[in-house]
Design a protein around this motif. Sequence first.
Motif, PDB file in Angstrom:
ATOM      1  N   ALA A 120      -8.846 -25.426   1.135  1.00 43.73           N
ATOM      2  CA  ALA A 120      -8.329 -26.699   2.188  1.00 43.73           C
ATOM      3  C   ALA A 120      -8.805 -27.834   2.197  1.00 43.73           C
ATOM      4  CB  ALA A 120      -8.100 -25.993   3.591  1.00 43.73           C
ATOM      5  N   ALA A 121     -10.351 -27.871   1.734  1.00 35.04           N
ATOM      6  CA  ALA A 121     -11.019 -29.225   1.622  1.00 35.04           C
ATOM      7  C   ALA A 121     -10.477 -30.288   1.085  1.00 35.04           C
ATOM      8  CB  ALA A 121     -12.523 -28.674   1.078  1.00 35.04           C
ATOM      9  N   PRO A 122      -9.899 -30.091  -0.122  1.00 37.39           N
ATOM     10  CA  PRO A 122      -9.304 -31.329  -0.556  1.00 37.39           C
ATOM     11  C   PRO A 122      -8.272 -32.045   0.102  1.00 37.39           C
ATOM     12  CG  PRO A 122      -9.815 -29.666  -2.315  1.00 37.39           C
ATOM     13  CD  PRO A 122      -9.996 -29.175  -0.981  1.00 37.39           C
ATOM     14  N   PHE A 123      -7.652 -31.153   0.890  1.00 37.72           N
ATOM     15  CA  PHE A 123      -6.363 -31.470   1.746  1.00 37.72           C
ATOM     16  C   PHE A 123      -6.928 -32.784   2.797  1.00 37.72           C
ATOM     17  CE2 PHE A 123      -4.427 -28.068  -0.191  1.00 37.72           C
ATOM     18  CZ  PHE A 123      -3.105 -28.840  -0.861  1.00 37.72           C
ATOM     19  N   VAL A 124      -8.076 -32.385   3.250  1.00 35.63           N
ATOM     20  CA  VAL A 124      -8.761 -32.985   4.363  1.00 35.63           C
ATOM     21  C   VAL A 124      -9.287 -34.443   3.593  1.00 35.63           C
ATOM     22  CG1 VAL A 124     -10.483 -33.409   5.768  1.00 35.63           C
ATOM     23  CG2 VAL A 124      -9.417 -31.051   5.612  1.00 35.63           C
ATOM     24  N   GLY A 125     -10.094 -34.069   2.471  1.00 35.95           N
ATOM     25  CA  GLY A 125     -10.448 -35.101   1.790  1.00 35.95           C
ATOM     26  C   GLY A 125      -9.075 -36.266   1.355  1.00 35.95           C
ATOM     27  N   TYR A 154     -14.874 -19.761   9.652  1.00 36.39           N
ATOM     28  CA  TYR A 154     -16.176 -20.405   9.153  1.00 36.39           C
ATOM     29  C   TYR A 154     -15.809 -21.172   7.900  1.00 36.39           C
ATOM     30  CZ  TYR A 154     -19.194 -17.492  12.153  1.00 36.39           C
ATOM     31  OH  TYR A 154     -20.080 -17.051  13.284  1.00 36.39           O
ATOM     32  N   ALA A 155     -14.791 -20.406   7.253  1.00 40.43           N
ATOM     33  CA  ALA A 155     -14.359 -21.122   5.814  1.00 40.43           C
ATOM     34  C   ALA A 155     -13.650 -22.235   5.961  1.00 40.43           C
ATOM     35  CB  ALA A 155     -13.626 -19.993   4.953  1.00 40.43           C
ATOM     36  N   LEU A 156     -13.006 -22.202   6.942  1.00 42.33           N
ATOM     37  CA  LEU A 156     -11.890 -23.439   7.316  1.00 42.33           C
ATOM     38  C   LEU A 156     -12.721 -24.538   7.651  1.00 42.33           C
ATOM     39  CD1 LEU A 156      -8.706 -21.831   8.678  1.00 42.33           C
ATOM     40  CD2 LEU A 156      -9.148 -22.702   6.304  1.00 42.33           C
ATOM     41  N   LEU A 157     -13.713 -24.620   8.428  1.00 41.78           N
ATOM     42  CA  LEU A 157     -14.515 -25.465   9.200  1.00 41.78           C
ATOM     43  C   LEU A 157     -15.580 -26.157   8.175  1.00 41.78           C
ATOM     44  CD1 LEU A 157     -15.665 -23.962  12.593  1.00 41.78           C
ATOM     45  CD2 LEU A 157     -14.302 -26.074  12.045  1.00 41.78           C
ATOM     46  N   ALA A 158     -15.938 -25.086   7.260  1.00 45.35           N
ATOM     47  CA  ALA A 158     -16.817 -25.440   5.892  1.00 45.35           C
ATOM     48  C   ALA A 158     -15.853 -26.405   5.184  1.00 45.35           C
ATOM     49  CB  ALA A 158     -17.357 -24.191   5.225  1.00 45.35           C
ATOM     50  N   ALA A 159     -14.698 -25.907   4.976  1.00 45.86           N
ATOM     51  CA  ALA A 159     -13.865 -26.877   4.101  1.00 45.86           C
ATOM     52  C   ALA A 159     -13.385 -28.247   4.690  1.00 45.86           C
ATOM     53  CB  ALA A 159     -12.434 -26.097   4.147  1.00 45.86           C
ATOM     54  N   ALA A 160     -13.320 -28.420   5.897  1.00 44.27           N
ATOM     55  CA  ALA A 160     -12.983 -29.567   6.682  1.00 44.27           C
ATOM     56  C   ALA A 160     -14.117 -30.509   6.512  1.00 44.27           C
ATOM     57  CB  ALA A 160     -12.686 -29.423   7.996  1.00 44.27           C
ATOM     58  N   LEU A 161     -15.431 -30.049   6.722  1.00 45.79           N
ATOM     59  CA  LEU A 161     -16.570 -30.952   6.706  1.00 45.79           C
ATOM     60  C   LEU A 161     -16.836 -31.132   5.129  1.00 45.79           C
ATOM     61  CD1 LEU A 161     -19.117 -28.983   9.136  1.00 45.79           C
ATOM     62  CD2 LEU A 161     -18.312 -31.125   9.404  1.00 45.79           C
ATOM     63  N   LEU A 211     -22.302 -26.054   4.173  1.00 46.96           N
ATOM     64  CA  LEU A 211     -22.894 -24.724   3.353  1.00 46.96           C
ATOM     65  C   LEU A 211     -23.278 -23.454   4.411  1.00 46.96           C
ATOM     66  CD1 LEU A 211     -23.763 -23.442   0.867  1.00 46.96           C
ATOM     67  CD2 LEU A 211     -25.964 -24.662   0.977  1.00 46.96           C
ATOM     68  N   VAL A 212     -24.034 -23.879   5.583  1.00 49.65           N
ATOM     69  CA  VAL A 212     -24.190 -22.886   6.458  1.00 49.65           C
ATOM     70  C   VAL A 212     -22.969 -22.091   6.808  1.00 49.65           C
ATOM     71  CG1 VAL A 212     -24.940 -22.427   8.746  1.00 49.65           C
ATOM     72  CG2 VAL A 212     -26.043 -23.975   7.394  1.00 49.65           C
ATOM     73  N   LEU A 213     -21.963 -22.917   7.276  1.00 47.91           N
ATOM     74  CA  LEU A 213     -20.638 -22.243   7.340  1.00 47.91           C
ATOM     75  C   LEU A 213     -20.074 -21.181   6.294  1.00 47.91           C
ATOM     76  CD1 LEU A 213     -19.165 -24.985   9.547  1.00 47.91           C
ATOM     77  CD2 LEU A 213     -19.708 -22.977  10.353  1.00 47.91           C
ATOM     78  N   PHE A 214     -19.988 -21.683   5.022  1.00 44.54           N
ATOM     79  CA  PHE A 214     -19.610 -21.250   3.897  1.00 44.54           C
ATOM     80  C   PHE A 214     -20.425 -20.044   3.774  1.00 44.54           C
ATOM     81  CE2 PHE A 214     -19.198 -20.648  -0.584  1.00 44.54           C
ATOM     82  CZ  PHE A 214     -17.878 -20.967  -0.903  1.00 44.54           C
ATOM     83  N   VAL A 215     -21.870 -19.972   3.681  1.00 42.67           N
ATOM     84  CA  VAL A 215     -22.506 -18.664   3.728  1.00 42.67           C
ATOM     85  C   VAL A 215     -22.087 -17.737   4.705  1.00 42.67           C
ATOM     86  CG1 VAL A 215     -24.747 -17.695   3.658  1.00 42.67           C
ATOM     87  CG2 VAL A 215     -24.332 -19.921   2.603  1.00 42.67           C
ATOM     88  N   LEU A 216     -21.811 -18.180   5.871  1.00 44.82           N
ATOM     89  CA  LEU A 216     -21.436 -17.126   7.017  1.00 44.82           C
ATOM     90  C   LEU A 216     -19.903 -16.581   6.349  1.00 44.82           C
ATOM     91  CD1 LEU A 216     -22.260 -18.975  10.171  1.00 44.82           C
ATOM     92  CD2 LEU A 216     -23.273 -16.870   9.312  1.00 44.82           C
ATOM     93  N   ALA A 217     -18.890 -17.417   6.080  1.00 43.59           N
ATOM     94  CA  ALA A 217     -17.695 -16.882   5.391  1.00 43.59           C
ATOM     95  C   ALA A 217     -18.021 -16.175   4.278  1.00 43.59           C
ATOM     96  CB  ALA A 217     -16.828 -18.317   5.049  1.00 43.59           C
ATOM     97  N   LEU A 218     -18.847 -16.279   3.393  1.00 42.22           N
ATOM     98  CA  LEU A 218     -19.176 -15.234   2.305  1.00 42.22           C
ATOM     99  C   LEU A 218     -19.416 -13.977   3.027  1.00 42.22           C
ATOM    100  CD1 LEU A 218     -21.307 -17.428  -0.171  1.00 42.22           C
ATOM    101  CD2 LEU A 218     -19.071 -16.619  -0.402  1.00 42.22           C
ATOM    102  N   ARG A 219     -20.324 -13.945   3.919  1.00 43.83           N
ATOM    103  CA  ARG A 219     -20.838 -12.748   4.658  1.00 43.83           C
ATOM    104  C   ARG A 219     -19.516 -11.968   5.133  1.00 43.83           C
ATOM    105  NH1 ARG A 219     -24.899 -13.265   9.452  1.00 43.83           N
ATOM    106  NH2 ARG A 219     -25.994 -14.250   7.786  1.00 43.83           N
TER     107      ARG A 219
END
Length: 363
Positions: A260-265, A17-24, A239-247
Motif C-alpha cells: 500500500a506504500a506506493p499508493f500513498v507516495g 502495523y504494516a499499513l502504518l509502516a507503508a503509509a510512512l 521500520l519499527v512498525l514493519f518489524v512489529l508486523a513481521l512478528r
Amino acid sequence: MAQASIKPTLPHQGVGYALLAAALFGASTPFAKTLVGQVSPVLLAALLYLGSGVGLLLCYLLRAAVRRAAHERPVALTRPDLPWLAGAIAAGGVAGPVLLMLGLALTPASAASLLLNMEGVLTALLAWFVFRENFDLRIFIGMLLIVVAGAVLSWEQVPALGVPWGALAIIGACLCWAIDNNLTRKVSASDPLQIACLKGLVAGTVNLGIALALGMAVPAAPTILAAALVGFCGYGLSLVLFVLALRHLGTARTGAYFSAAPFVGAAVSVALLGEVPGTLFWLAAALMAGGIWLHLTETHAHHHQHAPLAHTHAHRHDSHHQHRHDGQDGHRDGSEVHSHPHVHEALAHAHAHYPDIHHRHEH
C-alpha cells in the motif's frame, strides 16, 4: 500434548502495523525526490538513514530511562541474531537506498512510488521459495497482479528513456530490501526499536563514508535537517512498525500489506510535485489495488501443532502464552504487555493465523 480450540480471529494488530509502516514509507518517497537535485544519491541515502538512526537512538535512550524507573526487563538482540542483522543491514541499509536514490534521479516520483510495490513481490518470492513460508493460490494471484503492474510502469518509460535504467535501479533496490525483510524476520522477536536504530546508524555511517570518500559536497544545514526528518519518519519509524508486523504476520504477508506504500507516495507526488500520471499509471494502480485486495481478504485457518519453543518477546497471556510468573516482575496475572524469557509447551489447536513467530509450521 495440550489440546485447545479457539474462535478463529485474524491478527489485526499486525495488519495495522504494516499499513502504518507503508503509509510512512510511501509518503517519504516524493519528499526524498525533492531532495535528489540538492544532494548526491549516495549522500542523500546516508542522511536519510542517519536521520533514522539518530532519531531512534534518542527514542531508545528515553525508553531505557523510563524502563529503568519502572524496573522493566528489556528485550535485546542476542549473539545468534547478529549475523542475520548484519546481512539485513548490508542489503537493505547500504545497497538498497543508494539504488533507490539513483532510480529517483531518473524516474518521476509517482511512477517510482508504484514501482516500489516490487519490494512486496520479491519479498514474498524469497519467503516462499527460499525460506519456505506458506502461501496459496489466492496469495499467488495477488502477487502476480502486482508483478504485471510493475512491468506496465517499466514499459511506460521505454519510449522516453530507451533502457529504463531508473526503473531497473528501483527494482534492484526492492530486491535488496526483499533480502533485508527476510533476514530481519529471523530477529523480529527481538526489540524492533533496537533493530531499526542499529540499521539506521550502521547503514548511514557506511554510506556517509562512501560519499565523503568520493568527494561529494555536503549540503547546507537546512537540507541536512530536512533529509534527517524524512529519514526518521519514512525509514526509522516505518521500520519499527514493519518489524512489529513481521512478528505478527510473517514476511510475505507483511510485504503484501506494505504494498500500500506506493499508493500513498503517488498521492503525495501528485499533490506535492504537480505530476500528472498517464494512462498506464492508472492501469498499473488498478492492477496493484486488485493484488493488494486479494491479500487483505485472505483467511487461513486449520488444525495445527506447536512444538516446544523458548524465546523472548513482548506479549500478554493468551492461548499461546499460559506460563507462570514468579511474581518478581510485576506481572503476576500476565494481563499487561510484558517481556521476559518464556517457554511454550507443545500445543495443538485450530484458529485463523498467519506465519507469525508462533506459527511457522509446515503445511
